[in-house]
Scaffold this active site. Structure first.
Site: not given
Ligand code: ADE
Length: 225
Positions: A4, A78, A163-166, A189
């Protein structure tokens, strides 16, 4: 992830600051743009794999703010989005309103529910989004790439769009230090599409990272006139 950040590091001609956070995994890159110092921090690696998710993001953000005290924090990464909201793969969004968690369920309402979801502040980037042609969206974070039904229910309840993870982990640390935060998210996505998230993510990562780099360049040019 390194994938990224790589286009960004190249575009801004950033140089790695070796061992800045040693022995911890986060990695620092440094450079300047329009006469101002800029830094990129990556979560780094463990066992040869990029560290993804809330714990590495919390550690990186804490180290970054305590050691470098930035004027502005930009979480560039992302995300997944929803075609039912009109999102397309490759779109770039700026964060809107507040940043939330969607997998910390502590009751269904009230103070502990709010603590779980977080609802951390981000800067109002609406004027910048208008001026630069970006969409705005509500960021929501969890610890998984896929989406459990309970996660989707909480995303819907809180009108989550990206929607992410961080992001929420970063926003939590930023809120403790009162450091202004903007999230810039490039869509890899569609969470309500017909492909598996992992497959779609892998296929679009490089294109989304490229869009992210172009977006960050425009944003820094805009902010550091
Ligand atoms: N990063 C990119 N796409 C994602 C998704 N669908 N969920 C969580 N993090 C992501």
């Amino acid at each position: 992830m390194h994938a990224e950040a790589a286009p960004l590091i190249e575009k801004f001609n950033l140089k790695k600051v070796e061992d800045f956070f040693a022995p911890l995994p986060p990695q620092l890159y440094k450079g300047e743009h329009n006469g101002k110092e800029i830094f990129v921090i990556l979560n780094g690696q463990q066992n040869g794999l990029d560290l993804v998710g809330c714990e590495p993001a919390t550690l990186s953000t804490q180290l970054l703010i305590s050691k470098l005290n930035p004027t502005l924090l930009i979480n560039a990464g992302t995300c997944g989005a929803f075609k039912s909201n009109g999102s397309n793969i490759g779109d770039v969004y700026l964060s809107k309103d507040e940043i939330m968690f969607h997998d910390r369920r502590v009751g269904e309402s009230g103070e502990w529910y709010k603590m779980g979801v977080g609802f951390y502040p981000c800067l109002d980037a609406s004027q910048m989004a208008k001026d630069l042609g970006f969409k705005l969206g509500r960021c929501t974070t969890g610890s998984s790439l896929d989406m459990a039904n309970e996660d989707l229910a909480l995303i819907k309840k809180n009108n989550g769009e990206l929607k992410d993870m961080e992001a929420a982990a970063i926003a939590w640390v930023a809120s403790l230090y009162n450091t202004p935060l903007i999230c810039v998210k490039s869509v890899t996505d569609l969470c309500d599409g017909d492909r598996t998230t992992e497959e779609e993510f892998r296929e679009n990562l490089s294109m989304a990272a490229n869009n992210l780099k172009d977006a960050c360049f425009k944003i820094l040019d805009y902010l550091l006139k």
